[in-house]
Motif scaffolding. Structure first.
Motif, PDB file in Angstrom:
ATOM      1  N   LEU A 164      42.138  41.768  45.065  1.00  0.00           N
ATOM      2  CA  LEU A 164      40.829  41.123  45.057  1.00  0.00           C
ATOM      3  C   LEU A 164      39.930  41.685  43.950  1.00  0.00           C
ATOM      4  O   LEU A 164      39.327  40.916  43.185  1.00  0.00           O
ATOM      5  CB  LEU A 164      40.153  41.295  46.418  1.00  0.00           C
ATOM      6  N   VAL A 165      39.845  43.018  43.854  1.00  0.00           N
ATOM      7  CA  VAL A 165      38.964  43.606  42.840  1.00  0.00           C
ATOM      8  C   VAL A 165      39.512  43.395  41.432  1.00  0.00           C
ATOM      9  O   VAL A 165      38.745  43.272  40.468  1.00  0.00           O
ATOM     10  CB  VAL A 165      38.701  45.107  43.104  1.00  0.00           C
ATOM     11  N   THR A 166      40.839  43.307  41.302  1.00  0.00           N
ATOM     12  CA  THR A 166      41.437  43.032  39.990  1.00  0.00           C
ATOM     13  C   THR A 166      41.076  41.628  39.523  1.00  0.00           C
ATOM     14  O   THR A 166      40.727  41.415  38.356  1.00  0.00           O
ATOM     15  CB  THR A 166      42.967  43.180  40.037  1.00  0.00           C
ATOM     16  N   ILE A 167      41.157  40.661  40.435  1.00  0.00           N
ATOM     17  CA  ILE A 167      40.796  39.282  40.091  1.00  0.00           C
ATOM     18  C   ILE A 167      39.330  39.205  39.696  1.00  0.00           C
ATOM     19  O   ILE A 167      38.970  38.596  38.672  1.00  0.00           O
ATOM     20  CB  ILE A 167      41.088  38.335  41.275  1.00  0.00           C
ATOM     21  N   LEU A 168      38.466  39.846  40.488  1.00  0.00           N
ATOM     22  CA  LEU A 168      37.038  39.824  40.199  1.00  0.00           C
ATOM     23  C   LEU A 168      36.742  40.512  38.865  1.00  0.00           C
ATOM     24  O   LEU A 168      35.990  39.983  38.032  1.00  0.00           O
ATOM     25  CB  LEU A 168      36.263  40.523  41.328  1.00  0.00           C
ATOM     26  N   GLY A 169      37.358  41.676  38.657  1.00  0.00           N
ATOM     27  CA  GLY A 169      37.166  42.393  37.395  1.00  0.00           C
ATOM     28  C   GLY A 169      37.715  41.624  36.212  1.00  0.00           C
ATOM     29  O   GLY A 169      37.121  41.607  35.132  1.00  0.00           O
TER      30      GLY A 169
END
Length: 208
Positions: free
Chosen positions: A159-164
């Protein structure tokens, strides 16, 4: 007793410093990508300014507040220190370590950073002074929704990789490499650091 506590704090703070050094090294080698959370921190930095370390602190603070509301209790002081010190150390090392555009040197930065941050993680966990904000979030998800720690961690990191990545953070093969291998290195560094810590404490007890 005071000396034993001193050793525990030394490992805790020293481990966070080493971990932050490794994180910064991996960021300096971002041509191959960096860790999932740092993809987000770098993306936020590139879009909104401040510093990478500041964004690490701010995201950690948001997690601490959210998890505290869920648990209805304030976290240990170690959790707060984890949030504040790692972000601060990242900014210090980011200023101290030279950047490079040379591909080979960035690869070297990244590979060394992977091992350094994983060792530091094991070292700061060894004295059991309090889990970091992101580790606490992972444990809450497992407790509330079931599943395994591995699944919860992977879900958060995806999730944080996609957002980043949407923010322009450095996603690459290195992101996957850190996500898949850092846990295995910590698996070896944690018992080693605990053994060293217990040896230091044992020596102190023998002197008392």
């Amino acid at each position: 007793m005071r000396k034993i506590t001193g050793w525990r704090w030394t490992f805790f703070i020293g481990g966070m410093m080493i971990m932050a050094l490794g994180i910064t090294m991996s960021i300096k080698g971002k041509i191959v990508g960096t860790s999932p959370w740092d993809v987000l921190h770098v993306g936020l930095f590139q879009n909104f300014g401040l510093t990478i370390g500041t964004w690490s602190i701010l995201t950690g603070f948001l997690i601490v507040v959210s998890t505290s509301l869920v648990l209805r209790e304030w976290p240990k002081i170690g959790t707060w220190l984890n949030m504040l010190l790692i972000g601060s150390f990242i900014d210090v090392f980011n200023w101290l370590l030279p950047s490079t555009e040379i591909y080979g040197l960035q690869i070297t930065y990244f590979v060394l950073g992977l091992f350094v941050l994983s060792f530091g993680c094991g070292m700061y966990i060894a004295p059991n002074m309090g889990a970091g904000p992101r580790d606490t979030l992972m444990m809450i998800l497992v407790e509330k929704f079931g599943g395994t720690i591995k699944t919860a961690r992977m879900g958060i990191e995806v999730l944080v990789t996609i957002l980043g990545g949407l923010l322009g953070g450095p996603v690459g093969v290195g992101t996957v490499l850190i996500a898949l291998t850092s846990g295995y290195i910590v698996q070896y560094s944690l018992p080693y650091c605990r053994k060293v810590l217990m040896k230091c404490i044992g020596n102190m007890e023998g002197m008392m």
